[in-house]
Scaffold this active site. Structure first.
Site, PDB file in Angstrom:
ATOM      1  CG  HIS A 160     -21.816  -3.643   5.447  1.00 28.14           C
ATOM      2  ND1 HIS A 160     -23.024  -4.307   5.376  1.00 28.14           N
ATOM      3  CD2 HIS A 160     -22.032  -2.533   6.206  1.00 28.14           C
ATOM      4  CE1 HIS A 160     -23.936  -3.624   6.046  1.00 28.14           C
ATOM      5  NE2 HIS A 160     -23.355  -2.553   6.569  1.00 28.14           N
ATOM      6  CB  SER A 281       0.127 -27.140   0.539  1.00 28.04           C
ATOM      7  OG  SER A 281      -0.233 -27.840  -0.632  1.00 28.04           O
TER       8      SER A 281
END
Length: 473
Positions: A160, A281
């Site tokens: 989870h 980037s």
């Protein structure tokens, strides 16, 4: 033979086809990938025609020589397509006629494009599956090698997306390798069902001219012959199976990519991708983006779409061949190219990945040993459900006091259960924790070694089962 327009059909048609329809109907832009398989199938069929007495030995030799020339032109990049070449079969037969004359018209005797195209596709896919199998096995081998080299690295296991229990880093690697091994096994099974000969089925009713299908099977090195001519020319189960195989394999690769993307963030800092598999980037100089993994993850959706699209095409078709089946080849070629690229990039990512052992170790925390605390009580004779509750109370006590679980004193633990004694200190050792999971398949060193041995044995077996497929005669 082809009509004056260059089509393989005609006679009952008057006038010309609308140019828009010509373009709409054409598949040569992508089924040209089948040129080699188409030549192989035609060479085998010419031998079948000669054995059936439908070609003389001289005619067969003339056709075979012409087909060799056609193949040579394709291989050298000198084959010139004609505007009337609507598909690879039309193009090759048109060129064969240019090379050897009217004898080329005998090659299609008793053969339909229906059985021709599905034979070509099976030949191409059989070879391609061998290539993909080799790439997939190389990825698995790379993962197993890495798992063996880094067996002693511990890090948090998650359920989870919450910290669960300490495990070996190798155990995580092997969990994905095992899933990919199932994909490798499935691919071999798909290839077996691809390796069935449809040639000699004609358009629908079969071949009435005495062509020996067993000879065709042997010439093209197929494992079996299709049982029913109607089914043979229209079934695309093998295409759907291949696309589903690719979809499931991409599911596994996407999940692995997602894990690594998370583990590579500053918040985790467990791993770092090589610059060779990262980009930057255009605005933020500090960025190092895991584009390789993100593209693996995204291309899974592209593959799923091709699988779903083919199934939607197939589900509404009446019996036997329909032009809708032309859509199968684009899906196969695109997915094959995608799988080839993804498997190679994934292998590169895994082989060059840098791990940060110290960060992995620092991420381990005593609360992850709560299950071990319950097992400690089980070994003292307490039923597991009671032990689970007692461990939960210890966790609650630690949280209430604002301390780590292993900071609770023995006296405090004994207020929960008198079974706690001085040897509870062994529970707080992460190495001791992973070593208790010795059952086959667990994260103990002995079990991880066993998994590695099993996977290496499977790779050897699959390599034996899947040798590179030789080209047909």
């Amino acid at each position: 033979m082809a009509s004056e327009s260059g089509k393989l059909w005609g006679g009952r048609f008057v006038g010309t086809v609308d140019p828009i329809m010509e373009k709409f109907n054409s598949s040569i832009t992508y089924d040209r990938h089948l040129w080699e398989a188409d030549v192989q199938g035609s060479k085998a069929y010419s031998r079948g025609l000669e054995k059936a007495g439908l070609l003389t030995k001289a005619e067969m030799d003339q056709i075979l020589h012409g087909l060799d020339k056609v193949a040579e032109e394709w291989a050298q990049g000198t084959f010139k397509l004609n505007p009337n070449d609507e598909d690879i079969h039309t193009a090759n037969e048109r060129r064969l006629k240019e090379l050897i004359g009217e004898t080329a018209g005998k090659l299609h005797t008793g053969r339909s494009r229906n059985d021709q195209v599905v034979t070509d596709l099976r030949l191409w896919m059989r070879q391609n599956c061998s290539m993909l199998s080799a790439l997939l096995c190389e990825l698995i081998r790379t993962m197993v090698d890495r798992a063996e080299a880094e067996r002693d690295v511990l890090f948090p296991g998650y359920t989870h997306l919450q910290r669960a229990q300490p495990i070996r880093w190798s155990h995580w690697i092997l969990s994905h390798a095992v899933a990919l091994t199932r994909d490798s096994e499935r691919l071999l099974e798909v290839r077996k069902r691809i390796n069935v000969l449809p040639l000699g089925s004609g358009a629908i009713a079969g071949n009435p001219l005495g062509v020996d299908r067993e000879l065709l099977r042997a010439e093209l090195d197929f494992g079996a012959i299709t049982l029913n001519s109607m089914d043979a020319t229209s079934e695309r189960d093998f295409v759907a199976e291949f696309l589903f195989w690719a979809s499931l394999c991409m599911t596994h690769l996407s999940r692995m990519a997602e894990d690594l993307i998370l583990y590579g963030t500053k918040e985790f800092s467990f791993v770092q991708l090589s610059d060779a598999y990262s980009t930057g980037s255009s605005l933020m100089p500090q960025k190092k983006n895991p584009d390789s993994l993100e593209l693996i993850r995204s291309k899974a959706g592209r593959v799923f779409g091709r699988c779903a699209g083919l199934l939607m095409t197939l589900k509404g078709l009446p019996s036997t061949y329909n032009k809708d089946l032309q859509e199968d080849k684009e899906a196969v070629f695109e997915v094959s190219d995608t799988m080839s690229a993804v498997l190679q990039v994934a292998t590169g990512v895994i082989s060059t990945l840098q791990i940060h052992r110290e960060n992995m170790g620092r991420a381990l925390s005593p609360d992850m040993l709560a299950t071990d605390l319950a097992y400690y009580l089980v070994r003292k004779g307490m039923p597991f459900r009671q032990a689970h509750e007692a461990s939960g109370k210890a966790v609650f006590m630690a949280e209430t006091k604002g301390v780590a679980l292993n900071q609770l004193s023995l006296q405090e633990l004994q207020t929960i259960s008198p079974l706690f004694s001085g040897d509870v200190s062994h529970v707080w050792d992460y190495g001791h924790s992973v070593e208790q999971y010795e059952a086959l398949g667990g994260t103990a060193r002995s079990s991880v070694d066993w998994q590695i041995g099993q996977l290496r044995a499977l790779l050897r077996a699959q390599q034996t089962e899947s040798p590179p497929h030789a080209s047909p005669k």
